[in-house]
Write a protein that holds these residues in place. Structure first.
Motif, mmCIF file in Angstrom:
data_model
loop_
_atom_site.group_PDB
_atom_site.id
_atom_site.type_symbol
_atom_site.label_atom_id
_atom_site.label_comp_id
_atom_site.label_asym_id
_atom_site.label_seq_id
_atom_site.Cartn_x
_atom_site.Cartn_y
_atom_site.Cartn_z
ATOM 1 N N ASN A 111 13.960 -4.454 5.018
ATOM 2 C CA ASN A 111 13.673 -3.404 4.050
ATOM 3 C C ASN A 111 12.405 -3.740 3.289
ATOM 4 O O ASN A 111 12.018 -4.907 3.188
ATOM 5 N N LEU A 112 11.768 -2.703 2.761
ATOM 6 C CA LEU A 112 10.549 -2.903 1.999
ATOM 7 C C LEU A 112 10.888 -3.107 0.529
ATOM 8 O O LEU A 112 11.792 -2.478 -0.004
ATOM 9 N N LYS A 113 10.124 -3.993 -0.079
ATOM 10 C CA LYS A 113 10.267 -4.264 -1.504
ATOM 11 C C LYS A 113 9.870 -3.007 -2.279
ATOM 12 O O LYS A 113 9.009 -2.252 -1.828
ATOM 13 N N ASN A 114 10.458 -2.818 -3.415
ATOM 14 C CA ASN A 114 10.068 -1.726 -4.322
ATOM 15 C C ASN A 114 10.310 -0.312 -3.794
ATOM 16 O O ASN A 114 9.725 0.644 -4.284
ATOM 17 N N PHE A 115 11.120 -0.191 -2.764
ATOM 18 C CA PHE A 115 11.533 1.143 -2.334
ATOM 19 C C PHE A 115 13.052 1.170 -2.292
ATOM 20 O O PHE A 115 13.669 0.178 -1.915
ATOM 21 N N GLU A 122 10.864 12.121 -0.483
ATOM 22 C CA GLU A 122 9.512 11.627 -0.794
ATOM 23 C C GLU A 122 9.426 10.117 -0.585
ATOM 24 O O GLU A 122 8.461 9.602 -0.055
ATOM 25 N N GLU A 123 10.480 9.457 -1.040
ATOM 26 C CA GLU A 123 10.526 8.002 -0.907
ATOM 27 C C GLU A 123 10.490 7.620 0.581
ATOM 28 O O GLU A 123 9.728 6.752 0.995
ATOM 29 N N ALA A 124 11.303 8.306 1.368
ATOM 30 C CA ALA A 124 11.355 8.041 2.807
ATOM 31 C C ALA A 124 9.993 8.313 3.441
ATOM 32 O O ALA A 124 9.558 7.601 4.339
ATOM 33 N N LYS A 125 9.339 9.355 2.956
ATOM 34 C CA LYS A 125 8.028 9.720 3.487
ATOM 35 C C LYS A 125 7.034 8.590 3.210
ATOM 36 O O LYS A 125 6.232 8.245 4.068
ATOM 37 N N LYS A 126 7.114 8.041 1.993
ATOM 38 C CA LYS A 126 6.205 6.942 1.633
ATOM 39 C C LYS A 126 6.420 5.732 2.552
ATOM 40 O O LYS A 126 5.466 5.104 2.986
ATOM 41 N N VAL A 127 7.680 5.442 2.806
ATOM 42 C CA VAL A 127 7.994 4.318 3.683
ATOM 43 C C VAL A 127 7.404 4.568 5.075
ATOM 44 O O VAL A 127 6.754 3.707 5.666
ATOM 45 N N LEU A 128 7.618 5.781 5.558
ATOM 46 C CA LEU A 128 7.107 6.129 6.891
ATOM 47 C C LEU A 128 5.580 6.048 6.913
ATOM 48 O O LEU A 128 4.994 5.540 7.870
ATOM 49 N N ASP A 129 4.932 6.540 5.846
ATOM 50 C CA ASP A 129 3.470 6.478 5.783
ATOM 51 C C ASP A 129 2.976 5.035 5.818
ATOM 52 O O ASP A 129 2.008 4.716 6.508
ATOM 53 N N LYS A 130 3.650 4.189 5.064
ATOM 54 C CA LYS A 130 3.277 2.774 5.061
ATOM 55 C C LYS A 130 3.379 2.201 6.468
ATOM 56 O O LYS A 130 2.521 1.461 6.923
ATOM 57 N N PHE A 131 4.464 2.564 7.134
ATOM 58 C CA PHE A 131 4.685 2.072 8.491
ATOM 59 C C PHE A 131 3.595 2.578 9.434
ATOM 60 O O PHE A 131 3.040 1.820 10.226
ATOM 61 N N LYS A 132 3.292 3.867 9.295
ATOM 62 C CA LYS A 132 2.273 4.470 10.167
ATOM 63 C C LYS A 132 0.917 3.788 9.983
ATOM 64 O O LYS A 132 0.199 3.538 10.946
ATOM 65 N N GLN A 133 0.572 3.514 8.705
ATOM 66 C CA GLN A 133 -0.708 2.858 8.433
ATOM 67 C C GLN A 133 -0.775 1.477 9.077
ATOM 68 O O GLN A 133 -1.832 0.988 9.422
ATOM 69 N N MET A 134 0.391 0.868 9.202
ATOM 70 C CA MET A 134 0.432 -0.484 9.716
ATOM 71 C C MET A 134 0.293 -0.544 11.240
ATOM 72 O O MET A 134 -0.191 -1.529 11.789
ATOM 73 N N ILE A 135 0.715 0.525 11.909
ATOM 74 C CA ILE A 135 0.762 0.490 13.383
ATOM 75 C C ILE A 135 -0.549 0.023 14.032
ATOM 76 O O ILE A 135 -0.533 -0.866 14.875
ATOM 77 N N HIS A 190 1.844 -7.197 7.143
ATOM 78 C CA HIS A 190 1.295 -6.000 6.507
ATOM 79 C C HIS A 190 2.272 -5.299 5.576
ATOM 80 O O HIS A 190 1.892 -4.412 4.838
ATOM 81 N N LEU A 191 3.543 -5.660 5.638
ATOM 82 C CA LEU A 191 4.547 -4.993 4.804
ATOM 83 C C LEU A 191 5.227 -6.027 3.915
ATOM 84 O O LEU A 191 5.474 -7.151 4.343
ATOM 85 N N ASP A 192 5.541 -5.621 2.678
ATOM 86 C CA ASP A 192 6.249 -6.525 1.776
ATOM 87 C C ASP A 192 7.747 -6.330 1.929
ATOM 88 O O ASP A 192 8.280 -5.283 1.568
ATOM 89 N N TYR A 193 8.404 -7.341 2.454
ATOM 90 C CA TYR A 193 9.834 -7.244 2.689
ATOM 91 C C TYR A 193 10.640 -7.540 1.425
ATOM 92 O O TYR A 193 10.211 -8.336 0.583
ATOM 93 N N ALA A 194 11.822 -6.945 1.351
ATOM 94 C CA ALA A 194 12.773 -7.302 0.297
ATOM 95 C C ALA A 194 13.514 -8.547 0.773
ATOM 96 O O ALA A 194 14.300 -8.488 1.715
#
Lengths: 356, 179
Positions: free
Chosen positions: A35-39, A48-61, A153-157
């Motif tokens: 899981n991502l930290k701070n979400f 919206e929150e889910a969208k942000k997570v998905l966007d972060k993931f997409k940017q990372m690909i 690239h992602l901050d994990y919880a």
């Protein structure tokens, strides 16, 4: 785009490679929950929150630097038809949960279908690797490599005491679920499976049917996986699972031997009858198909049946699931129509086998 | 065999339901089985899911293992500041709302984790490379300290001294690196 390819190809490319113990063990699967930290976790998070997570993931690909994930395809659940999602579930590439009830759900799928990374399932990220046969270490190593890439690239919880924090407390710690899919007709026929299940449970492992939680053991196929994810290292978890699985393999082999010895002709009869049904029936339900396929596969393993490839069980078990049948038919089918189509498909597939 | 629901079509879906220990054989036709919630493919929707079972398990917990004053008082509301989830909500759905819930419900979570994970409550295993920070170093030190103790117990003082120096070196690194 190439979603078509994932849908039309019944046999995932990795299935063609026969792994160790592949007469009994069909697949080894590793899943890591992250899981991502701070979400908020997806169970509580908003769209919206889910969208942000998905966007972060997409940017990372594009930043992923791992050969097996080269040219991986991102599939958005919202863009897929229900039938297509069902096919992906039947191929074990996504979970029913992701297909059914995950807002902003997505899946990054590697070309060879070995790696699938689900986004916004019960946890923000679930990394899955499937290998054929008994290859838990290989699957874990690959899943770890994917995990390391994402973590750059992602901050994990993560907490020092609890480990990787997950939505459900059953996954916390390593977030690791290792499962092995086994074909155990010998243990079922000799009625040993019923006794074996409670003792496997006692060791901290769970036994389930082919499609996970609550599903039936269609075609004598069982999934064995670890229950404990906390307080044990990843290596120990898979080592313990491997030990249990190897013992089951031994028991299955000796069960098969004793059946051949004491009731060889009956078994041979059963096997050939089942092949007869598959070759000739015009209407067949999934349960009967699974049973006959299991018999035929056993016949191949024992050596009664030659010139049919072993893969037939894996392949036809998936091919004859409702989603796949309808995908092939090009549209929804009523249950009866499915049974007819299933029979046709199996006959055609077996004919193909004899000619080759 | 005829389907129990519609009493018309033949039953093709067979399974055993166990509710509160009571076994029940169910025979349905495929159509009725689907109408009853896609039992075969998507078991989650059939109501009796693992989540509910889990929630049941949690509900039992506070009564059994309240170590100090951790038992929940009926009027007390324990809530996670970050996501707003209450302890009662968590016990009901069996899912945390966010990572902070683990701290917010810490006293109740530990016994639950112990029950779920064979008595374990502490993570042993992978530590993320980047966000793990100084954990790697501290874990290393912990392991070395255990080695040190066992060496001392075995009276292998020479080796023990080596390990002690190693620990000191790591501790120095920790002080310099962390904060």
């Amino acid at each position: 785009m190439s979603i078509e390819r994932f849908l039309n190809q019944t046999v995932s490319p990795w299935m063609n490679a026969e792994g160790p113990e592949s007469d009994i063990i069909l697949t080894s699967r590793i899943r890591l929950a992250r899981n991502l930290k701070n979400f908020m976790f997806p169970t509580l998070g908003t769209q919206e929150e889910a969208k942000k997570v998905l966007d972060k993931f997409k940017q990372m690909i594009p930043l992923i630097n791992l050969y097996p994930l080269k040219d991986a395809e991102l599939l958005m659940m919202e863009e897929l038809q229900p039938l297509h999602k069902q096919v992906l579930v039947e191929k074990h590439l996504i979970s029913p949960n992701l297909a059914e009830q995950s807002p902003q759900g997505a899946c990054l799928l590697s070309q060879d279908e070995v790696i699938s990374i689900m986004v916004n399932e019960e946890d923000h990220i679930r990394i899955q690797c499937i290998f054929s046969g008994l290859q838990l270490e290989e699957a874990l190593n690959l899943a770890n490599a994917v995990d390391d890439q994402l973590e750059q690239h992602l901050d994990y919880a993560f907490s020092e005491v609890r480990g990787y924090l997950t939505s459900c407390p059953t996954n916390v710690g390593t977030g690791l679920r290792a499962s092995v899919m086994m074909h155990l007709p010998g243990l079922v026929m000799t009625q040993q499976m019923k006794q074996l299940i409670p003792s496997i449970n006692q060791l901290g492992f769970v036994v389930r049917g082919i499609y996970g939680e609550g599903s039936e053991a269609l075609g004598n196929i069982f999934q064995i996986s670890n229950q404990i994810t906390l307080g044990k290292s990843e290596q120990d978890i898979i080592l313990d699972l491997k030990n249990v699985v190897e013992q089951i393999v031994q028991q299955e082999r000796s069960a098969r031997e004793s059946i051949v010895k004491t009731a060889g002709i009956q078994l041979e009869d059963k096997v050939w009858r089942s092949l007869g049904i598959l070759k000739n029936s015009r209407i067949i339900e999934s349960k009967e198909a699974a049973k006959c396929l299991s018999d035929v596969r056993l016949g191949i393993d024992i050596g009664y049946i030659e010139n049919i490839s072993r893969n037939i069980l894996n392949e036809l078990m998936i091919l004859t699931q409702p989603g796949f049948l309808q995908q092939y038919a090009g549209g929804p089918l009523r249950p009866f129509e499915r049974d007819v189509r299933r029979a046709t498909l199996i006959r055609e597939r077996l004919l193909l086998e004899n000619n080759s | 065999m005829i389907c129990q629901e519609c009493q018309k079509r033949s039953a093709t879906v067979h399974f055993t339901k166990i509710i509160n220990g009571e076994k029940m054989e169910v025979h349905l036709c495929e159509q009725c089985a689907h109408e009853k919630g896609n039992i075969i493919m998507f078991n989650n929707s059939s109501g009796l899911s693992i989540n509910n079972l889990l929630a049941g398990l949690f509900n039992f917990n506070p009564n059994i293992e309240h170590t100090h004053s951790n038992a929940i008082h009926p009027n007390e509301i324990i809530q996670c500041d970050t996501c707003g989830m209450t302890l009662q909500q968590f016990l009901k759905i069996g899912r945390f709302g966010c990572a902070s819930c683990y701290d917010a419900f810490q006293d109740q979570v530990t016994p639950i984790l112990k029950r779920l994970h064979g008595g374990n409550w502490k993570h042993i295993g992978k530590i993320p490379e980047r966000s793990g920070g100084t954990i790697h170093l501290r874990k290393k030190i912990d392991i070395l300290k255990e080695t040190l103790q066992s060496l001392v117990a075995k009276e292998e003082f020479e080796k023990a001294a080596e390990v002690r120096d190693e620990i000191r070196a790591y501790e120095k690194q920790l002080q310099e690196g962390g904060e």
